[in-house]
Motif scaffolding. Structure first.
Motif, PDB file in Angstrom:
ATOM      1  N   GLY A   1      -4.104  -7.960  -6.184  1.00 20.65           N
ATOM      2  CA  GLY A   1      -5.339  -7.200  -6.247  1.00 20.65           C
ATOM      3  C   GLY A   1      -6.565  -8.079  -6.065  1.00 20.65           C
ATOM      4  O   GLY A   1      -7.517  -7.705  -5.374  1.00 20.65           O
TER       5      GLY A   1
ATOM      6  N   SER B   1      -3.717  -0.292   0.321  1.00 21.39           N
ATOM      7  CA  SER B   1      -3.744  -1.487  -0.522  1.00 21.39           C
ATOM      8  C   SER B   1      -2.774  -1.370  -1.685  1.00 21.39           C
ATOM      9  O   SER B   1      -1.945  -2.256  -1.916  1.00 21.39           O
ATOM     10  CB  SER B   1      -5.166  -1.742  -1.032  1.00 21.39           C
ATOM     11  OG  SER B   1      -6.054  -1.995   0.033  1.00 21.39           O
ATOM     12  N   VAL B   2      -2.854  -0.259  -2.441  1.00 21.89           N
ATOM     13  CA  VAL B   2      -1.985  -0.129  -3.608  1.00 21.89           C
ATOM     14  C   VAL B   2      -0.532   0.071  -3.190  1.00 21.89           C
ATOM     15  O   VAL B   2       0.397  -0.410  -3.866  1.00 21.89           O
ATOM     16  CB  VAL B   2      -2.471   1.014  -4.518  1.00 21.89           C
ATOM     17  CG1 VAL B   2      -3.847   0.710  -5.070  1.00 21.89           C
ATOM     18  CG2 VAL B   2      -2.476   2.350  -3.798  1.00 21.89           C
TER      19      VAL B   2
ATOM     20  N   SER C   1       1.046  -8.290  -9.064  1.00 26.18           N
ATOM     21  CA  SER C   1       0.141  -7.196  -8.696  1.00 26.18           C
ATOM     22  C   SER C   1      -1.308  -7.568  -8.988  1.00 26.18           C
ATOM     23  O   SER C   1      -2.210  -7.262  -8.193  1.00 26.18           O
ATOM     24  CB  SER C   1       0.513  -5.930  -9.468  1.00 26.18           C
ATOM     25  OG  SER C   1       1.844  -5.542  -9.192  1.00 26.18           O
TER      26      SER C   1
ATOM     27  N   THR D   1      -2.903  -3.032  -9.818  1.00 23.88           N
ATOM     28  CA  THR D   1      -3.661  -3.313  -8.593  1.00 23.88           C
ATOM     29  C   THR D   1      -4.964  -2.536  -8.560  1.00 23.88           C
ATOM     30  O   THR D   1      -6.018  -3.073  -8.205  1.00 23.88           O
ATOM     31  CB  THR D   1      -2.809  -2.959  -7.360  1.00 23.88           C
ATOM     32  OG1 THR D   1      -1.549  -3.617  -7.449  1.00 23.88           O
ATOM     33  CG2 THR D   1      -3.511  -3.380  -6.080  1.00 23.88           C
TER      34      THR D   1
ATOM     35  N   TYR E   1       2.697  -1.204 -11.241  1.00 22.77           N
ATOM     36  CA  TYR E   1       2.223  -2.071 -10.161  1.00 22.77           C
ATOM     37  C   TYR E   1       1.009  -1.448  -9.457  1.00 22.77           C
ATOM     38  O   TYR E   1       0.044  -2.139  -9.123  1.00 22.77           O
ATOM     39  CB  TYR E   1       3.334  -2.322  -9.142  1.00 22.77           C
ATOM     40  CG  TYR E   1       4.535  -3.062  -9.693  1.00 22.77           C
ATOM     41  CD1 TYR E   1       4.443  -3.780 -10.870  1.00 22.77           C
ATOM     42  CD2 TYR E   1       5.767  -3.022  -9.047  1.00 22.77           C
ATOM     43  CE1 TYR E   1       5.545  -4.441 -11.384  1.00 22.77           C
ATOM     44  CE2 TYR E   1       6.870  -3.686  -9.550  1.00 22.77           C
ATOM     45  CZ  TYR E   1       6.758  -4.382 -10.730  1.00 22.77           C
ATOM     46  OH  TYR E   1       7.848  -5.052 -11.242  1.00 22.77           O
TER      47      TYR E   1
ATOM     48  N   VAL F   1       0.932  -3.383  -2.224  1.00 26.49           N
ATOM     49  CA  VAL F   1       1.229  -4.219  -3.393  1.00 26.49           C
ATOM     50  C   VAL F   1       2.442  -3.680  -4.146  1.00 26.49           C
ATOM     51  O   VAL F   1       3.275  -4.455  -4.631  1.00 26.49           O
ATOM     52  CB  VAL F   1       0.002  -4.304  -4.311  1.00 26.49           C
ATOM     53  CG1 VAL F   1       0.329  -5.067  -5.579  1.00 26.49           C
ATOM     54  CG2 VAL F   1      -1.154  -4.980  -3.584  1.00 26.49           C
TER      55      VAL F   1
END
Length: 258
Positions: free
Chosen positions: A201, A108-109, A197, A151, A147, A112
């Motif tokens: 998120g 996920s991070v 970001s 997130t 970023y 992003v």
């Protein structure tokens, strides 16, 4: 007389043993270690490191003119300012890993980070092409974990467990937001990336809430009881027969063998 352990002693042991398997532990440790490294290195070495790790248009060119994968990877470990605060904000990754699982938290991070970088550098390219930015902006230094941290804070503020801990991450996000979004009315590219970001998120939190449950190891299901087959019954009866007799081979013309 044996000394009694404190009540929290036995419970901390498994948690400490799991730390090396948590990607949040390694990322926070790397950011914390980068603080003294950037302080002790000569200024020209620090500048060279940040220039090489920068996710600007020059470094994001494909090989051999650039090194996009290397810069995208290393830049999240090289802050530009307020170095000490990033490991504190990055602690939110522990909450994200606990809520989503290690693999989905990292994916996920990372997603992003790449998407926000592509958005901001695409905006820089568009402005250069239309004359609103000079050509030198293609090599403007752009490093840092912002970023990733924005997130992680957003996911932790919406998905952390227990639910009361979300207030802690929401407070930290509110403290960081004014500095991260400064320059947004003027179209500052870093502020645009931070806003992207944050929105990403929120979108990921909604996706994990409604469609993507955390990954868990599946325990093998217990075998279902099956009915005894005819072959198994014959085998069982043969093994319990006290005087088993060998099967007589059939003879030709129906006569018994001599």
């Amino acid at each position: 007389m044996a000394t009694k352990l404190p009540p929290f002693g036995p419970s901390l042991g498994p948690w400490i043993r799991r730390l090396p398997r948590n990607p949040a532990f390694w990322y926070v440790s790397a950011l914390a270690a980068m603080w003294p490294v950037l302080r002790l290195l000569p200024p020209e070495r620090v500048h060279a490191l940040r220039t090489w790790a920068s996710t600007d248009l020059g470094n994001l060119h494909l090989w051999p003119d650039g090194h996009p994968i290397e810069s995208l990877t290393v830049s999240v470990f090289v802050p530009q300012d307020t170095i000490w605060v990033w490991p504190v904000f990055a602690l939110s990754l522990f909450a994200v890993v606990g809520a989503l699982g290690a693999r989905r938290a990292v994916a996920s991070v990372a997603l992003v980070h790449v998407a926000a970088t592509a958005l901001t550098e695409g905006l820089v390219w568009w402005r250069i092409e239309h004359g609103s930015l000079p050509a030198e902006a293609a090599h403007a230094m752009d490093t840092g974990p912002s970023y990733v941290v924005v997130t992680a804070l957003t996911l932790a503020a919406t998905r952390a467990r227990p639910a009361w801990s979300r207030a802690v991450w929401l407070l930290m996000l509110a403290v960081a937001a004014p500095a991260l979004l400064a320059g947004l009315p003027d179209g500052d590219t870093a502020a645009v990336g931070h806003l992207a970001s944050l929105l990403a998120g929120l979108a990921l939190a909604a996706a994990h809430r409604f469609g993507l449950p955390p990954l868990r190891r599946r325990t093998p299901a217990a075998p279902r009881p099956e009915t005894e087959t005819e072959t198994e019954r014959e085998t069982a009866s043969a093994s319990t027969d006290p005087d088993p007799r060998p099967a007589r081979a059939p003879s030709r013309q129906g006569l018994s063998p001599k």
